[in-house]
Structures are given as structure tokens and as C-alpha cells.
Scaffold this motif. Sequence first.
Motif, PDB file in Angstrom:
ATOM      1  N   SER A 181       0.807  -1.223   0.000  1.00 15.04           N
ATOM      2  CA  SER A 181       0.000   0.000   0.000  1.00 15.04           C
ATOM      3  C   SER A 181       0.840   1.274   0.000  1.00 15.04           C
ATOM      4  O   SER A 181       0.339   2.344  -0.321  1.00 15.04           O
ATOM      5  CB  SER A 181      -0.935   0.022   1.200  1.00 15.04           C
ATOM      6  OG  SER A 181      -0.205  -0.242   2.375  1.00 15.04           O
ATOM      7  N   LYS A 225      -4.423   2.296  -0.099  1.00 13.97           N
ATOM      8  CA  LYS A 225      -5.615   1.554   0.327  1.00 13.97           C
ATOM      9  C   LYS A 225      -6.878   2.226  -0.228  1.00 13.97           C
ATOM     10  O   LYS A 225      -7.833   1.566  -0.606  1.00 13.97           O
ATOM     11  CB  LYS A 225      -5.689   1.529   1.866  1.00 13.97           C
ATOM     12  CG  LYS A 225      -4.785   0.514   2.495  1.00 13.97           C
ATOM     13  CD  LYS A 225      -5.324   0.075   3.840  1.00 13.97           C
ATOM     14  CE  LYS A 225      -4.700   0.853   4.953  1.00 13.97           C
ATOM     15  NZ  LYS A 225      -5.103   0.392   6.287  1.00 13.97           N
ATOM     16  N   ARG A 226      -6.832   3.581  -0.282  1.00 21.85           N
ATOM     17  CA  ARG A 226      -7.999   4.339  -0.758  1.00 21.85           C
ATOM     18  C   ARG A 226      -8.325   3.963  -2.217  1.00 21.85           C
ATOM     19  O   ARG A 226      -9.471   3.731  -2.579  1.00 21.85           O
ATOM     20  CB  ARG A 226      -7.675   5.832  -0.648  1.00 21.85           C
ATOM     21  CG  ARG A 226      -8.874   6.749  -0.574  1.00 21.85           C
ATOM     22  CD  ARG A 226      -8.492   8.094   0.026  1.00 21.85           C
ATOM     23  NE  ARG A 226      -7.209   8.578  -0.449  1.00 21.85           N
ATOM     24  CZ  ARG A 226      -7.032   9.354  -1.522  1.00 21.85           C
ATOM     25  NH1 ARG A 226      -8.048   9.719  -2.246  1.00 21.85           N
ATOM     26  NH2 ARG A 226      -5.833   9.767  -1.870  1.00 21.85           N
ATOM     27  N   GLN A 229      -9.692   0.431  -2.406  1.00 19.94           N
ATOM     28  CA  GLN A 229     -11.075   0.394  -1.908  1.00 19.94           C
ATOM     29  C   GLN A 229     -12.041   0.930  -2.972  1.00 19.94           C
ATOM     30  O   GLN A 229     -13.106   0.352  -3.200  1.00 19.94           O
ATOM     31  CB  GLN A 229     -11.167   1.232  -0.631  1.00 19.94           C
ATOM     32  CG  GLN A 229     -12.456   1.006   0.106  1.00 19.94           C
ATOM     33  CD  GLN A 229     -12.371   1.442   1.562  1.00 19.94           C
ATOM     34  OE1 GLN A 229     -11.326   1.921   2.022  1.00 19.94           O
ATOM     35  NE2 GLN A 229     -13.450   1.285   2.289  1.00 19.94           N
ATOM     36  N   ILE A 232     -12.460  -1.716  -5.619  1.00 20.51           N
ATOM     37  CA  ILE A 232     -13.337  -2.808  -5.152  1.00 20.51           C
ATOM     38  C   ILE A 232     -14.789  -2.386  -5.320  1.00 20.51           C
ATOM     39  O   ILE A 232     -15.621  -3.132  -5.864  1.00 20.51           O
ATOM     40  CB  ILE A 232     -13.016  -3.160  -3.676  1.00 20.51           C
ATOM     41  CG1 ILE A 232     -11.624  -3.819  -3.586  1.00 20.51           C
ATOM     42  CG2 ILE A 232     -14.090  -4.067  -3.085  1.00 20.51           C
ATOM     43  CD1 ILE A 232     -11.124  -4.063  -2.168  1.00 20.51           C
ATOM     44  N   ALA A 233     -15.102  -1.153  -4.909  1.00 17.50           N
ATOM     45  CA  ALA A 233     -16.484  -0.663  -5.018  1.00 17.50           C
ATOM     46  C   ALA A 233     -16.893  -0.570  -6.489  1.00 17.50           C
ATOM     47  O   ALA A 233     -17.996  -0.983  -6.857  1.00 17.50           O
ATOM     48  CB  ALA A 233     -16.599   0.697  -4.330  1.00 17.50           C
ATOM     49  N   LYS A 238     -17.431  -5.296  -1.912  1.00 20.34           N
ATOM     50  CA  LYS A 238     -17.502  -4.628  -0.608  1.00 20.34           C
ATOM     51  C   LYS A 238     -16.290  -5.076   0.195  1.00 20.34           C
ATOM     52  O   LYS A 238     -16.062  -6.287   0.346  1.00 20.34           O
ATOM     53  CB  LYS A 238     -18.793  -5.049   0.090  1.00 20.34           C
ATOM     54  CG  LYS A 238     -18.995  -4.379   1.440  1.00 20.34           C
ATOM     55  CD  LYS A 238     -20.412  -4.564   1.931  1.00 20.34           C
ATOM     56  CE  LYS A 238     -20.580  -5.948   2.545  1.00 20.34           C
ATOM     57  NZ  LYS A 238     -21.881  -6.211   3.129  1.00 20.34           N
ATOM     58  N   LEU A 239     -15.516  -4.107   0.690  1.00 25.07           N
ATOM     59  CA  LEU A 239     -14.337  -4.445   1.485  1.00 25.07           C
ATOM     60  C   LEU A 239     -14.784  -4.841   2.888  1.00 25.07           C
ATOM     61  O   LEU A 239     -15.514  -4.100   3.542  1.00 25.07           O
ATOM     62  CB  LEU A 239     -13.400  -3.221   1.533  1.00 25.07           C
ATOM     63  CG  LEU A 239     -12.096  -3.411   2.296  1.00 25.07           C
ATOM     64  CD1 LEU A 239     -11.239  -4.501   1.668  1.00 25.07           C
ATOM     65  CD2 LEU A 239     -11.312  -2.095   2.324  1.00 25.07           C
ATOM     66  N   THR A 242      -9.090  -5.069   6.045  1.00 17.19           N
ATOM     67  CA  THR A 242      -7.708  -5.035   5.544  1.00 17.19           C
ATOM     68  C   THR A 242      -6.821  -5.463   6.705  1.00 17.19           C
ATOM     69  O   THR A 242      -7.062  -5.101   7.854  1.00 17.19           O
ATOM     70  CB  THR A 242      -7.262  -3.637   5.075  1.00 17.19           C
ATOM     71  OG1 THR A 242      -7.464  -2.714   6.134  1.00 17.19           O
ATOM     72  CG2 THR A 242      -7.978  -3.171   3.839  1.00 17.19           C
ATOM     73  N   GLN A 255      -0.685  -5.075   2.443  1.00 23.64           N
ATOM     74  CA  GLN A 255      -2.038  -5.305   2.981  1.00 23.64           C
ATOM     75  C   GLN A 255      -2.620  -6.568   2.379  1.00 23.64           C
ATOM     76  O   GLN A 255      -2.399  -6.852   1.201  1.00 23.64           O
ATOM     77  CB  GLN A 255      -2.986  -4.155   2.601  1.00 23.64           C
ATOM     78  CG  GLN A 255      -2.489  -2.771   2.870  1.00 23.64           C
ATOM     79  CD  GLN A 255      -2.400  -2.458   4.352  1.00 23.64           C
ATOM     80  OE1 GLN A 255      -3.184  -2.976   5.149  1.00 23.64           O
ATOM     81  NE2 GLN A 255      -1.439  -1.628   4.735  1.00 23.64           N
ATOM     82  N   TYR A 257      -6.337  -7.892   1.588  1.00 25.02           N
ATOM     83  CA  TYR A 257      -7.712  -7.386   1.486  1.00 25.02           C
ATOM     84  C   TYR A 257      -8.665  -8.571   1.504  1.00 25.02           C
ATOM     85  O   TYR A 257      -8.446  -9.553   0.784  1.00 25.02           O
ATOM     86  CB  TYR A 257      -7.903  -6.612   0.180  1.00 25.02           C
ATOM     87  CG  TYR A 257      -7.084  -5.336   0.117  1.00 25.02           C
ATOM     88  CD1 TYR A 257      -7.624  -4.120   0.545  1.00 25.02           C
ATOM     89  CD2 TYR A 257      -5.769  -5.341  -0.353  1.00 25.02           C
ATOM     90  CE1 TYR A 257      -6.875  -2.949   0.499  1.00 25.02           C
ATOM     91  CE2 TYR A 257      -5.020  -4.171  -0.398  1.00 25.02           C
ATOM     92  CZ  TYR A 257      -5.572  -2.989   0.025  1.00 25.02           C
ATOM     93  OH  TYR A 257      -4.824  -1.834  -0.012  1.00 25.02           O
ATOM     94  N   ALA A 259     -12.658  -9.305   0.859  1.00 26.25           N
ATOM     95  CA  ALA A 259     -13.830  -8.617   0.308  1.00 26.25           C
ATOM     96  C   ALA A 259     -14.846  -9.621  -0.229  1.00 26.25           C
ATOM     97  O   ALA A 259     -14.540 -10.806  -0.392  1.00 26.25           O
ATOM     98  CB  ALA A 259     -13.392  -7.679  -0.808  1.00 26.25           C
TER      99      ALA A 259
END
Length: 271
Positions: A181, A225-226, A229, A232-233, A238-239, A242, A255, A257, A259
Motif C-alpha cells: 500500500s 488503500k484508498r 477500496q 473494489i467498489a 464490498k471491502l 484489511t 495489505q 484485502y 472482500a
Amino acid sequence: MTQRTIIAAVSPEDKELAKVRAEWELLGRADPLWAVVSAPGHRGNRWNVQEFFATGVERIGKIAARLEEQDFAFRGDTALDFGCGVGRLTQALADRYSSVVGVDISSAMVHWADIHNAKGSRVTYVVNTRPDLSQFPSGSFALVFSDIALQHVPPRLALGYIREFFRIVRSDGRVVFQLPSRPSSRLTGWIPQRVLDPLFNGLRRLLRWVRPQDYPPWETHWMSKRRVQATIAAGGGKLLATIQEEGITGSLESQLYLACRVSERPPGAGE
Ligand SMILES: C[S@@+](CC[C@H](N)C(=O)[O-])C[C@H]1O[C@@H](n2cnc3c(N)ncnc32)[C@H](O)[C@@H]1O
């Protein structure tokens, strides 16, 4: 008859993918086990195969323990191991999943994975040289998994694969993947990734000329990470959690993840 020149459009993604593929074909031919686990003293085809595969069982055990803390049991029917290499983790996953597919961009890696397959028909290995996972139908797997693979894929391609993970996972399935990350050094925190990533890999290429023994011949990328995320969306996921890990990727924070798909059905609701 007039002759026409047809110029095929080659996108920046195609070029990036061709470069990654060429890199891992070479590594898969020259020193496949060391290219996967580059522990000191094992370069030059010096890995003992049994010890090498034992690192896979250990790694999957460690990940399983971290996932249990999140109430997720790492076992079921179908799993996909993205960036499987020679099948180090695919083989270990086959102790927990009844059918596992390992997919990799490098035919050389897949060649060795087939040779080292000790799980018979429970495991299948396939090559994928596309920037997507269109060879797998939607909703195919209970688990889509990837470890120390996406970090070698340039960011925009890696984000495309992550979106694909949420298409090919079942509505009641889970996606588990690792990605660095950020650099561990706080000093570089203020520099945007699009500037720092090419600088970091350019510097490594330079250092490789001077000290090839210390700087292995592959690129390593990371993503905030942002950004992960948001991807993923965007992929319909959906996360859930982490998990930060130490010592996975040298000077980068890593990281894991966990999800699922947004359209998750309650347990027992059926497909
Ligand atoms: C460091 S190895 C890790 C292998 C395996 N995950 C393990 O931990 O044993 C990275 C693998 O990712 C694969 N890879 C790189 N880019 C890929 C892509 N775009 N699609 C699929 N595999 C890729 C490489 O060929 C290589 O086998």
C-alpha cells in the motif's frame, strides 16, 4: 490493386502487459523457484523443491489464521489462485479447497506448476495473457485469491484484474488478495504514487546494473488503500477487512484485502 498498410493500435496497457509477460517468461525459464521466493542462497536453481513448497503451506496457514480473526474460514469447493507461479500456494490451497485453478501470465511458470502438481485433478493450471479474466465465466469461484502477484503488475492493469475478481467470484464467495500500500518510509508519504512508482522502479533498474545480486529483475508496484477500496467498489465489491502485514515486500507496507460481492446473499439463501 492498391496496397494498404494496416497499423494495429497498440495501447499503453498492451505494451505494459507484453513487458510483464516477457519478464516473467524469462524468469520462469531461468530460475522459476527463486523468482517466486527470492530467499538468499537459493538463486541459480538452488531451491530444494520440498522446502520450497513447504513455504507455500506455511504462508497459506498464516493467511488462514489472520482470516479466522475476521470470522472467515479458508476452505470450500472452488478457488482461483491469480498469479500462481509454479503453484506454491495453489498446491497448499488444494488442501483446503476441492478444486483449484491456478492462472498465470507466464507459460514457463505454468509448465513448472504442471510438473510439480502433486494434487492430481483437484488442481488445474492455465495461462492468461489478457488484461482481463474473460476466460472465466461470471460467478465461477467460491474464493478468488492472489498473493505477491498483483504487486508485479503495473497499477492500471492490476486495478482491472481486481475489478474482474468481483465478476468471477460467486455471490456468496470471498476475494482475498495482497498488495503493497505504500513505501515503509514516512519520508516519501507526501509524493503522489504516479510520480514515486516510476522513480522507485527506475532507481531499482539503475541499481541492478551496479549490484545485480541485490536488485532482482522485476518491477514492484504499490497502491494506496484508498485507491484499492475505490476499485473494489467500482467492481461491485464490498471491502470487509484489511490486514497489515510486515516483511512481505521489502521496503513496502503490505495489505491483505478481504472482500465480497455487494450482492452477497444471506447464508442458506441458495444461488
Ligand atoms: C512472485 S511470483 C508469485 C507466485 C505465487 N503467487 C506464489 O506466491 O508462490 C509472481 C507471479 O505473478 C505472475 N504474474 C505477473 N503478472 C501477471 C499477470 N498480469 N497475470 C497473471 N500472472 C501474472 C508471474 O508470472 C509470477 O508467476
